[in-house]
Design a protein around this motif. Structure first.
Motif, PDB file in Angstrom:
ATOM      1  N   TRP A 172      31.414  43.302  39.661  1.00  0.00           N
ATOM      2  CA  TRP A 172      32.804  43.686  39.506  1.00  0.00           C
ATOM      3  C   TRP A 172      33.448  43.847  40.885  1.00  0.00           C
ATOM      4  CZ3 TRP A 172      36.543  43.829  36.018  1.00  0.00           C
ATOM      5  CH2 TRP A 172      37.649  44.671  36.199  1.00  0.00           C
ATOM      6  N   GLY A 174      36.160  45.387  41.867  1.00  0.00           N
ATOM      7  CA  GLY A 174      36.750  46.692  42.154  1.00  0.00           C
ATOM      8  C   GLY A 174      38.026  46.903  41.353  1.00  0.00           C
ATOM      9  N   ASP A 175      38.382  48.208  41.155  1.00  0.00           N
ATOM     10  CA  ASP A 175      39.586  48.571  40.401  1.00  0.00           C
ATOM     11  C   ASP A 175      40.812  48.507  41.317  1.00  0.00           C
ATOM     12  OD1 ASP A 175      38.022  49.038  38.153  1.00  0.00           O
ATOM     13  OD2 ASP A 175      37.693  51.154  38.681  1.00  0.00           O
ATOM     14  N   LEU A 176      41.939  48.078  40.747  1.00  0.00           N
ATOM     15  CA  LEU A 176      43.206  47.969  41.480  1.00  0.00           C
ATOM     16  C   LEU A 176      44.327  48.552  40.623  1.00  0.00           C
ATOM     17  CD1 LEU A 176      42.943  44.295  42.844  1.00  0.00           C
ATOM     18  CD2 LEU A 176      42.574  46.419  44.133  1.00  0.00           C
ATOM     19  N   LEU A 179      46.239  46.381  37.822  1.00  0.00           N
ATOM     20  CA  LEU A 179      45.421  45.200  37.529  1.00  0.00           C
ATOM     21  C   LEU A 179      45.388  44.942  36.028  1.00  0.00           C
ATOM     22  CD1 LEU A 179      43.338  43.056  38.501  1.00  0.00           C
ATOM     23  CD2 LEU A 179      41.571  44.802  38.077  1.00  0.00           C
ATOM     24  N   LYS A 181      43.586  41.863  34.889  1.00  0.00           N
ATOM     25  CA  LYS A 181      42.266  41.246  34.731  1.00  0.00           C
ATOM     26  C   LYS A 181      41.935  40.482  36.006  1.00  0.00           C
ATOM     27  CE  LYS A 181      44.044  36.931  32.781  1.00  0.00           C
ATOM     28  NZ  LYS A 181      43.973  35.946  31.695  1.00  0.00           N
ATOM     29  N   TYR A 182      40.649  40.040  36.078  1.00  0.00           N
ATOM     30  CA  TYR A 182      40.227  39.103  37.115  1.00  0.00           C
ATOM     31  C   TYR A 182      40.032  37.741  36.446  1.00  0.00           C
ATOM     32  CZ  TYR A 182      39.408  42.739  40.609  1.00  0.00           C
ATOM     33  OH  TYR A 182      39.568  43.768  41.521  1.00  0.00           O
ATOM     34  N   SER A 199      38.341  42.022  32.353  1.00  0.00           N
ATOM     35  CA  SER A 199      39.269  43.155  32.381  1.00  0.00           C
ATOM     36  C   SER A 199      38.616  44.453  32.853  1.00  0.00           C
ATOM     37  CB  SER A 199      39.875  43.381  30.981  1.00  0.00           C
ATOM     38  OG  SER A 199      40.570  42.223  30.548  1.00  0.00           O
ATOM     39  N   ASN A 200      37.316  44.654  32.638  1.00  0.00           N
ATOM     40  CA  ASN A 200      36.625  45.888  33.094  1.00  0.00           C
ATOM     41  C   ASN A 200      35.152  45.549  33.349  1.00  0.00           C
ATOM     42  OD1 ASN A 200      34.965  46.634  30.525  1.00  0.00           O
ATOM     43  ND2 ASN A 200      37.084  46.320  29.755  1.00  0.00           N
ATOM     44  N   PRO A 201      34.454  46.399  34.144  1.00  0.00           N
ATOM     45  CA  PRO A 201      33.069  46.067  34.531  1.00  0.00           C
ATOM     46  C   PRO A 201      32.079  46.100  33.378  1.00  0.00           C
ATOM     47  CG  PRO A 201      33.733  48.207  35.421  1.00  0.00           C
ATOM     48  CD  PRO A 201      34.945  47.590  34.819  1.00  0.00           C
TER      49      PRO A 201
END
Length: 246
Positions: A172, A174-176, A179, A181-182, A199-201
Motif C-alpha cells: 500500500w 500510503g493514505d492521502l 484520496l 483510490k490508487y 481503495s484501502n490496504p
C-alpha cells in the motif's frame, strides 16, 4: 374717215402736212408680278406636241413651324415649373423662420457632459478582504492532486507453496487526504492496462501477481486518483521475481 398715207391718193390741192415719224421705242404698260410670271411662262411654253412635265414643287415647310411651336410651349412649361419651385422654396423658408430661434453656443463654452455613476475607491480593509476571498477561492478550486508526489511502487515476493511459483504482492503506497483510490496499471504489449482500483490496504486486489517463475519481470505504475477526479503523477517501475525458483 381716216386718212392713211400711201393708200389713197389725194387729188385735191390741200397742202401736205409734215408727218412726224412715230417713236421707235414702245413703252409697255407696267405688268403686275403675277401677270409678268404668266407672260414669262407663256414665252417658255413649248410648241404644241412637245409638252414638258412641270418642275416639281417643293413641299411647304410646315414641320418647322410646328417644331417652333412645340419649343415655345416647352419653354413656357419649364418657366412655369421654375416659378413654382421658387415659390415653394420661399414658402418653406418663411415657414421655417416662424419657429423659435435656434440656440447658439458661444465659442469656448465646454460641451455638456452626461452624468456618470461615481465610484468609490476601496479601502485597505476591503482590499485585504477581497484578497483573502480570492485566495480562498483559488485554493478551493485547485486540483487535489496538485503537489502530490508519484506513489512508490513496491512488491513483496512470497512462496505460498514450494513448486507453485512466486506470489508478488503490492505494498500500500500510503493514505492521502482526499484520496479516492490508487489506479494500478501494468505495461503489456506497449499499452498500459489497468489491473485494479485499490481503495484501502485491506482490500484484495488484482494487482497481486500469482505463480511467477524466477526472474519474471513486469513494469507497473500507480496513480493517486482524488475525489475531485484529479490524478497525481506516476513513476513506471519494474517488478522482478527472485532469481531462484519457489
Amino acid at each position: 374717215m381716216l386718212y392713211t398715207q400711201g393708200t389713197v391718193s389725194r387729188t385735191d390741192s390741200l397742202p401736205v402736212a409734215t408727218v412726224v415719224p412715230p417713236e421707235t421705242s414702245i413703252r409697255l404698260p407696267e405688268v403686275e408680278p403675277s401677270t409678268a410670271s404668266a407672260v414669262a411662262a407663256a414665252k417658255r411654253r413649248p410648241p404644241p406636241g412637245q409638252e414638258v412635265a412641270p418642275p416639281p414643287v417643293a413641299p411647304r415647310k410646315e414641320r418647322s413651324g410646328r417644331s417652333r411651336s412645340a419649343w415655345k410651349i416647352g419653354a413656357i412649361i419649364v418657366g412655369l415649373s421654375a416659378v413654382a419651385v421658387t415659390a415653394g422654396t420661399v414658402g418653406r423658408l418663411v415657414w421655417n423662420n416662424d419657429g423659435p430661434p435656434a440656440t447658439t453656443v458661444p465659442i469656448g463654452t465646454p460641451a455638456p457632459t452626461t452624468a456618470t455613476a461615481s465610484t468609490v475607491a476601496p479601502t485597505s480593509s476591503t482590499v485585504a478582504s477581497s484578497e483573502v476571498t480570492s485566495t480562498t477561492v483559488a485554493a478551493t478550486a485547485a486540483p487535489l492532486a496538485d503537489g502530490i508526489a508519484a506513489p512508490v511502487v513496491a512488491y513483496t515476493a512470497t512462496c505460498p507453496a514450494p513448486g507453485g511459483g512466486w506470489e508478488l504482492v503490492p505494498t500500500w503506497p500510503g493514505d492521502l487526504a482526499g484520496l479516492a483510490k490508487y489506479d494500478v496499471e501494468m505495461l503489456i504489449a506497449d499499452s498500459w492496462v489497468s489491473l485494479t482500483g485499490w481503495s484501502n490496504p485491506a482490500e484484495p486486489n488484482s494487482a497481486t501477481l500469482h505463480g511467477q517463475p524466477a526472474n519474471a519481470s513486469y513494469t507497473v505504475r500507480m496513480t493517486a486518483v482524488m475525489t475531485d477526479g484529479s490524478r497525481s503523477a506516476n513513476t513506471p517501475t519494474p517488478v522482478v521475481a527472485p532469481a531462484t525458483s519457489c
